[in-house]
Design an enzyme around this catalytic site. Structure first.
Site, mmCIF file in Angstrom:
data_model
loop_
_atom_site.group_PDB
_atom_site.id
_atom_site.type_symbol
_atom_site.label_atom_id
_atom_site.label_comp_id
_atom_site.label_asym_id
_atom_site.label_seq_id
_atom_site.Cartn_x
_atom_site.Cartn_y
_atom_site.Cartn_z
ATOM 1 N N HIS A 36 0.651 -1.101 0.133
ATOM 2 C CA HIS A 36 -0.053 0.044 -0.024
ATOM 3 C C HIS A 36 0.741 1.280 0.130
ATOM 4 O O HIS A 36 1.745 1.531 0.989
ATOM 5 C CB HIS A 36 -0.948 -0.055 1.204
ATOM 6 C CG HIS A 36 -1.828 0.973 1.326
ATOM 7 N ND1 HIS A 36 -1.626 1.848 2.436
ATOM 8 C CD2 HIS A 36 -2.825 1.520 0.618
ATOM 9 C CE1 HIS A 36 -2.832 2.999 2.562
ATOM 10 N NE2 HIS A 36 -3.279 2.650 1.432
ATOM 11 N N ARG A 37 0.850 2.073 -1.148
ATOM 12 C CA ARG A 37 1.708 3.140 -1.507
ATOM 13 C C ARG A 37 3.081 2.769 -1.286
ATOM 14 O O ARG A 37 4.087 3.498 -1.002
ATOM 15 C CB ARG A 37 1.202 4.266 -0.235
ATOM 16 C CG ARG A 37 -0.120 4.633 -0.065
ATOM 17 C CD ARG A 37 -0.275 5.557 1.170
ATOM 18 N NE ARG A 37 -1.514 5.733 1.594
ATOM 19 C CZ ARG A 37 -1.953 6.508 2.465
ATOM 20 N NH1 ARG A 37 -1.032 7.319 3.290
ATOM 21 N NH2 ARG A 37 -3.206 6.588 2.962
ATOM 22 N N ASP A 78 -1.020 6.311 -5.607
ATOM 23 C CA ASP A 78 -2.184 7.097 -5.732
ATOM 24 C C ASP A 78 -1.470 8.333 -6.527
ATOM 25 O O ASP A 78 -0.543 8.517 -6.688
ATOM 26 C CB ASP A 78 -2.474 7.795 -4.054
ATOM 27 C CG ASP A 78 -2.747 6.789 -3.240
ATOM 28 O OD1 ASP A 78 -3.794 6.391 -3.210
ATOM 29 O OD2 ASP A 78 -1.640 6.521 -2.226
ATOM 30 N N HIS A 83 -0.150 10.811 -1.934
ATOM 31 C CA HIS A 83 -1.361 10.303 -1.379
ATOM 32 C C HIS A 83 -2.550 11.516 -1.076
ATOM 33 O O HIS A 83 -3.635 11.717 -1.685
ATOM 34 C CB HIS A 83 -1.346 9.737 -0.177
ATOM 35 C CG HIS A 83 -2.568 9.433 0.435
ATOM 36 N ND1 HIS A 83 -3.138 10.128 1.405
ATOM 37 C CD2 HIS A 83 -3.563 8.209 0.228
ATOM 38 C CE1 HIS A 83 -4.488 9.534 1.648
ATOM 39 N NE2 HIS A 83 -4.508 8.411 0.994
ATOM 40 N N GLU A 107 -4.526 4.267 -7.879
ATOM 41 C CA GLU A 107 -5.853 4.965 -7.672
ATOM 42 C C GLU A 107 -5.646 6.157 -8.067
ATOM 43 O O GLU A 107 -4.896 7.253 -7.864
ATOM 44 C CB GLU A 107 -5.782 4.707 -5.723
ATOM 45 C CG GLU A 107 -6.972 5.461 -5.418
ATOM 46 C CD GLU A 107 -7.021 5.635 -3.976
ATOM 47 O OE1 GLU A 107 -6.225 4.887 -3.326
ATOM 48 O OE2 GLU A 107 -7.945 6.260 -3.321
ATOM 49 N N LYS A 138 -6.932 9.848 -7.746
ATOM 50 C CA LYS A 138 -7.430 10.633 -6.492
ATOM 51 C C LYS A 138 -8.237 11.866 -6.768
ATOM 52 O O LYS A 138 -7.875 13.020 -6.526
ATOM 53 C CB LYS A 138 -6.259 11.020 -5.591
ATOM 54 C CG LYS A 138 -5.603 10.034 -4.826
ATOM 55 C CD LYS A 138 -6.324 9.668 -3.561
ATOM 56 C CE LYS A 138 -5.807 8.665 -2.576
ATOM 57 N NZ LYS A 138 -6.866 8.252 -1.741
ATOM 58 N N ASP A 181 0.335 -1.729 4.491
ATOM 59 C CA ASP A 181 1.815 -0.978 4.574
ATOM 60 C C ASP A 181 2.977 -1.869 5.013
ATOM 61 O O ASP A 181 4.138 -1.339 4.783
ATOM 62 C CB ASP A 181 1.875 -0.005 5.777
ATOM 63 C CG ASP A 181 0.464 0.986 5.589
ATOM 64 O OD1 ASP A 181 0.070 0.985 4.275
ATOM 65 O OD2 ASP A 181 -0.137 1.265 6.547
HETATM 66 O O1 G3P Z 1 -6.635 1.790 -2.407
HETATM 67 C C1 G3P Z 1 -6.707 1.305 -1.335
HETATM 68 C C2 G3P Z 1 -6.567 2.496 -0.314
HETATM 69 O O2 G3P Z 1 -5.231 3.245 -0.818
HETATM 70 C C3 G3P Z 1 -7.571 3.574 -0.230
HETATM 71 O O3 G3P Z 1 -7.477 4.473 0.532
HETATM 72 O O4 G3P Z 1 -6.745 6.790 1.612
HETATM 73 O O5 G3P Z 1 -5.200 4.860 1.449
HETATM 74 O O6 G3P Z 1 -5.631 5.870 -0.667
HETATM 75 P P1 G3P Z 1 -6.121 5.522 0.558
HETATM 76 MG MG MG Z 2 -4.793 4.679 -2.108
#
Ligand code: G3P
Ligand code: MG
Length: 243
Positions: free
Chosen positions: A8-9, A37, A50, A110, A112, A230
């Site tokens: 994630h990220r 993101d 993000h 993603e 945004k 993460d």
């Molecule tokens: O794509 C899953 C998650 O990343 C969505 O929330 O705020 O971490 O981008 P956020």
């Molecule tokens: Mg995300």
């Protein structure tokens, strides 16, 4: 069943989120993929960060949409996390796609656009995905469901995921109505009745953000296809590597 792990990220628990350092760590691991993101700079460059603003994760201030790509590139995106990462920059989406060129990892991009609309961003992202020939390696997701609907119309071959925080009572029907191929939910949906019904009826469910062993075990029991975490290395110990 195998649990697919998405960093994630990037590997953001141990590296500054959405930086090349975090993505390089992720590509060194036998995981299914990464999530990142995308926002658009003032001069129209898709960049990987993000928040709408640069304040939290850089030494700068202001909205991404009000800064040019050159201005964004001057910012330090690593030292807020640790002195060890001073000098990391906000990557362009192109730079990240170059890193993943030739690896087998999937890329969940993603979009945004749920706060600022970023006219033209989706088309630019789809253009880059096509330029790099990523095809089914890519999943386009967003909390902006209108952009998911449009993405599916513009690029039907790309997989789409609908992001949501709510306990949607009939998520598969909603996903189908906007052309989303997968459900990308927060943990509560996955572990309750509506999430179970969705999985039982054949929906692909990916769940964010799963960082503890306890949450990982709950989500695994739900039948989810994938987790966003993460801590991909920690989750590899639990679930094993991607085949
Ligand atoms: O794509 C899953 C998650 O990343 C969505 O929330 O705020 O971490 O981008 P956020
Ligand atoms: Mg995300």
């Amino acid at each position: 069943m195998e649990m697919e792990i998405f960093a994630h990220r990037g590997a953001s628990g141990t590296h500054p989120e959405n930086t090349m350092a975090a993505f390089k760590k992720a590509v060194s691991l036998p995981i299914a993929g990464v999530e990142l993101d995308v926002h658009l700079s003032k001069d129209g460059v898709p960049v990987v960060i993000h928040d709408e603003a640069v304040d939290r994760t850089t030494d700068g201030a202001g909205f991404v949409k009000d800064l040019t790509f050159d201005e964004l590139k001057e910012l330090d995106a690593g030292s807020w996390f640790s002195e060890e990462f001073r000098g990391e920059r906000i990557p362009s989406l192109r730079e990240v796609l170059e890193l993943f060129d030739g690896t087998g990892h999937r890329l969940n991009i993603e979009l945004k656009s749920d706060i600022f609309p970023y006219p033209g961003m989706r088309e630019k992202v789809i253009g880059l995905v096509k330029e790099f020939g990523l095809g089914r390696r890519v999943i386009l997701s967003s909390f902006d469901h209108e952009t998911i609907r449009a993405a599916k119309q513009e690029a039907p071959d790309l997989e789409t995921g609908v992001l949501f925080m709510e306990i949607l009572s009939d998520a598969p029907a909603y996903a189908a109505s906007i052309g989303a191929d997968a459900l990308h939910s927060a943990i509560p949906f996955a572990v309750r009745g509506p999430g179970q019904r969705a999985v039982d009826s054949g929906s692909i469910l990916r769940v964010f953000t799963v960082n503890s062993r306890e949450h990982a075990e709950w989500v695994a029991a739900s039948g989810a296809r994938a987790i966003f975490t993460d801590y991909p290395e920690k989750m590899l110990e639990l679930f094993g590597g991607h085949k």
